[in-house]
Scaffold this active site. Structure first.
Site, PDB file in Angstrom:
ATOM      1  N   GLY A 199     -21.241  40.533  11.720  1.00 21.91           N
ATOM      2  CA  GLY A 199     -21.371  40.980  13.102  1.00 21.91           C
ATOM      3  C   GLY A 199     -20.051  41.177  13.813  1.00 21.91           C
ATOM      4  O   GLY A 199     -18.994  41.209  13.190  1.00 21.91           O
ATOM      5  N   TYR A 200     -20.120  41.304  15.126  1.00 18.69           N
ATOM      6  CA  TYR A 200     -18.995  41.689  15.974  1.00 18.69           C
ATOM      7  C   TYR A 200     -18.423  42.991  15.426  1.00 18.69           C
ATOM      8  O   TYR A 200     -17.249  43.098  15.065  1.00 18.69           O
ATOM      9  CB  TYR A 200     -17.934  40.585  16.058  1.00 18.69           C
ATOM     10  CG  TYR A 200     -17.302  40.569  17.441  1.00 18.69           C
ATOM     11  CD1 TYR A 200     -17.997  40.078  18.529  1.00 18.69           C
ATOM     12  CD2 TYR A 200     -16.038  41.099  17.653  1.00 18.69           C
ATOM     13  CE1 TYR A 200     -17.460  40.106  19.796  1.00 18.69           C
ATOM     14  CE2 TYR A 200     -15.486  41.137  18.924  1.00 18.69           C
ATOM     15  CZ  TYR A 200     -16.205  40.640  19.981  1.00 18.69           C
ATOM     16  OH  TYR A 200     -15.672  40.676  21.248  1.00 18.69           O
ATOM     17  N   HIS A 223     -17.283  46.727  14.249  1.00 18.97           N
ATOM     18  CA  HIS A 223     -16.256  47.687  14.632  1.00 18.97           C
ATOM     19  C   HIS A 223     -16.412  48.920  13.736  1.00 18.97           C
ATOM     20  O   HIS A 223     -17.318  48.994  12.903  1.00 18.97           O
ATOM     21  CB  HIS A 223     -14.860  47.067  14.532  1.00 18.97           C
ATOM     22  CG  HIS A 223     -14.603  46.378  13.229  1.00 18.97           C
ATOM     23  ND1 HIS A 223     -14.581  47.065  12.033  1.00 18.97           N
ATOM     24  CD2 HIS A 223     -14.390  45.069  12.917  1.00 18.97           C
ATOM     25  CE1 HIS A 223     -14.344  46.214  11.056  1.00 18.97           C
ATOM     26  NE2 HIS A 223     -14.235  44.988  11.550  1.00 18.97           N
ATOM     27  N   HIS A 264     -17.116  48.471   9.950  1.00 20.10           N
ATOM     28  CA  HIS A 264     -18.523  48.244   9.600  1.00 20.10           C
ATOM     29  C   HIS A 264     -19.327  49.547   9.709  1.00 20.10           C
ATOM     30  O   HIS A 264     -20.164  49.842   8.860  1.00 20.10           O
ATOM     31  CB  HIS A 264     -19.148  47.230  10.561  1.00 20.10           C
ATOM     32  CG  HIS A 264     -18.516  45.871  10.555  1.00 20.10           C
ATOM     33  ND1 HIS A 264     -17.792  45.379  11.613  1.00 20.10           N
ATOM     34  CD2 HIS A 264     -18.509  44.889   9.620  1.00 20.10           C
ATOM     35  CE1 HIS A 264     -17.382  44.153  11.348  1.00 20.10           C
ATOM     36  NE2 HIS A 264     -17.793  43.825  10.139  1.00 20.10           N
ATOM     37  N   GLN A 301     -13.212  40.051  -2.447  1.00 18.10           N
ATOM     38  CA  GLN A 301     -14.665  39.855  -2.279  1.00 18.10           C
ATOM     39  C   GLN A 301     -15.440  40.982  -2.965  1.00 18.10           C
ATOM     40  O   GLN A 301     -16.428  40.746  -3.674  1.00 18.10           O
ATOM     41  CB  GLN A 301     -14.978  39.815  -0.779  1.00 18.10           C
ATOM     42  CG  GLN A 301     -16.446  39.920  -0.432  1.00 18.10           C
ATOM     43  CD  GLN A 301     -16.672  39.757   1.059  1.00 18.10           C
ATOM     44  OE1 GLN A 301     -16.588  38.670   1.587  1.00 18.10           O
ATOM     45  NE2 GLN A 301     -16.956  40.848   1.747  1.00 18.10           N
ATOM     46  N   VAL A 327     -10.677  50.845   6.746  1.00 23.07           N
ATOM     47  CA  VAL A 327     -10.586  51.630   7.978  1.00 23.07           C
ATOM     48  C   VAL A 327      -9.543  50.980   8.874  1.00 23.07           C
ATOM     49  O   VAL A 327      -9.574  49.756   9.083  1.00 23.07           O
ATOM     50  CB  VAL A 327     -11.956  51.698   8.691  1.00 23.07           C
ATOM     51  CG1 VAL A 327     -11.852  52.490   9.986  1.00 23.07           C
ATOM     52  CG2 VAL A 327     -12.999  52.303   7.757  1.00 23.07           C
ATOM     53  N   SER A 339     -10.578  44.509  12.085  1.00 19.69           N
ATOM     54  CA  SER A 339     -11.157  43.217  11.739  1.00 19.69           C
ATOM     55  C   SER A 339     -11.776  42.619  12.986  1.00 19.69           C
ATOM     56  O   SER A 339     -11.226  42.776  14.093  1.00 19.69           O
ATOM     57  CB  SER A 339     -10.058  42.279  11.219  1.00 19.69           C
ATOM     58  OG  SER A 339     -10.503  40.932  11.267  1.00 19.69           O
ATOM     59  N   SER A 340     -12.898  41.915  12.809  1.00 17.34           N
ATOM     60  CA  SER A 340     -13.518  41.251  13.962  1.00 17.34           C
ATOM     61  C   SER A 340     -12.547  40.247  14.565  1.00 17.34           C
ATOM     62  O   SER A 340     -12.606  39.947  15.756  1.00 17.34           O
ATOM     63  CB  SER A 340     -14.798  40.531  13.530  1.00 17.34           C
ATOM     64  OG  SER A 340     -15.666  41.430  12.886  1.00 17.34           O
ATOM     65  N   ARG A 341     -11.642  39.709  13.742  1.00 17.69           N
ATOM     66  CA  ARG A 341     -10.717  38.677  14.242  1.00 17.69           C
ATOM     67  C   ARG A 341      -9.564  39.259  15.056  1.00 17.69           C
ATOM     68  O   ARG A 341      -8.836  38.499  15.689  1.00 17.69           O
ATOM     69  CB  ARG A 341     -10.161  37.856  13.072  1.00 17.69           C
ATOM     70  CG  ARG A 341     -11.197  36.934  12.438  1.00 17.69           C
ATOM     71  CD  ARG A 341     -10.567  36.041  11.382  1.00 17.69           C
ATOM     72  NE  ARG A 341     -11.490  35.014  10.914  1.00 17.69           N
ATOM     73  CZ  ARG A 341     -12.192  35.086   9.776  1.00 17.69           C
ATOM     74  NH1 ARG A 341     -12.085  36.139   8.994  1.00 17.69           N
ATOM     75  NH2 ARG A 341     -12.996  34.097   9.417  1.00 17.69           N
TER      76      ARG A 341
END
Ligand code: AMP
Length: 285
Positions: free
Chosen positions: A31-32, A34, A37, A153, A176, A185-187
């Site tokens: 989630g979160y 961008h 994703h 991963q 991307v 990145s969500s972070r």
């Protein structure tokens, strides 16, 4: 878009789609969301399959001192975003739904999980492969999409699917980036404006390393030193690792020959960022 947090409800929906002869594609996320994703989702949609996006911040893949509790979450914003791009089904299970009792069964892809991010995050990949196995069993996709931003991963999941003969085609999607090079990145939301600026050193040094290889540099340690020096001299980033490895199986590389992965993890303040580049090298004749 259909939406459920419930495994048996999801199974019924998938069963109906399969009865209609439709292929199912899964895009697992935390989630979160961008543009990274969304690119995975667009790739999934292009196949014409029934597209399932899962959103689950998986506690099993976070270490005790990692950022599980503060990992960014905004389910309603995510749901709006993926509804717009035409996802068919959002699966948003709770921790209780995924782990109703403490887990004693795990899926582990040994060796590949010990290097790079696995070296400093013990148990991380076991958490990833276990939850992805669960998602694969729940959703029963024909296709699954993973980003090469998390290159290790991606390789680990491919290997798990191959070793366990899972009838799933795993597709990798290139990284991307923002226009200035930062990998999405969500972070990234945790970065201060200064850290955000400094973090550009990651993609810059990877690009320069690629140029060095293209110009004939063949020493893996030489490339690692180059990237390490650049990051240390030009930023406050604290290096977790910088490594050149074989891009097919993550084995050690001394002299750069086939395709190599240059991978790194660097902390800016408390925020750990990863980035990588795969560089193809024509074999010498
Ligand atoms: P996450 O939500 O961070 O677990 O990521 C979910 C999926 O999106 C993983 O397969 C990631 O590799 C992929 N992903 C995350 N960021 C990017 C990016 N910048 N480019 C491509 N894929 C990404």
């Amino acid at each position: 878009m259909q939406r459920t947090a419930n495994i048996s409800e999801l199974r019924k929906i998938i069963e109906e789609e399969k009865k209609l002869g439709r292929a199912v594609a899964l895009v697992p996320t935390m989630g979160y969301l961008h543009r990274g994703h969304l690119t995975l989702i667009e790739n999934a949609k292009k196949t014409g399959a029934f597209v399932v996006v899962s959103i689950f911040v998986n506690p099993l893949q976070f270490g005790p001192n990692e950022d599980y509790a503060r990992y960014p979450r905004d389910l309603e914003r995510d749901a709006r975003l993926i509804e717009e791009v035409g996802v068919d089904l959002l699966f948003q299970p709770t921790v209780e739904e995924m782990y109703p009792h403490p887990m004693v069964t795990f899926v582990e892809v040994s060796q590949l999980d010990k290097v790079l991010c696995g070296a400093n995050r013990p148990g991380h990949f076991r958490g990833v492969t276990t939850v992805v196995s669960k998602l694969f069993h729940i959703v029963q996709p024909d296709l699954a999409f993973f980003g090469q931003k998390d290159y290790q991963q991606y390789l680990i999941i491919r290997r798990m699917v191959s070793d366990l003969n899972l009838p799933i085609e795993v597709r990798g999607v290139p990284i991307v980036r923002e226009e200035d090079g930062l990998a999405l990145s969500s972070r990234n939301v945790f970065l201060s404006p200064d850290q955000r600026q400094e973090a550009l050193i990651l993609s810059q040094s990877l690009r320069e390393a690629e140029t060095l290889i293209q110009k004939g540099e063949r020493s893996a340690r030489g490339i690692e030193d180059f990237v390490r020096n650049k990051i240390t001299q030009e930023s406050q980033g604290v290096i977790d690792y910088i490594e050149v490895r074989n891009a097919d199986d993550l084995s050690d590389v001394v002299e750069i020959k086939g395709p190599v992965l240059i991978a790194l993890a660097v902390k800016f303040g408390p925020t750990r960022l990863i980035d990588n580049k795969v560089v193809e090298v024509e074999p010498d004749v």
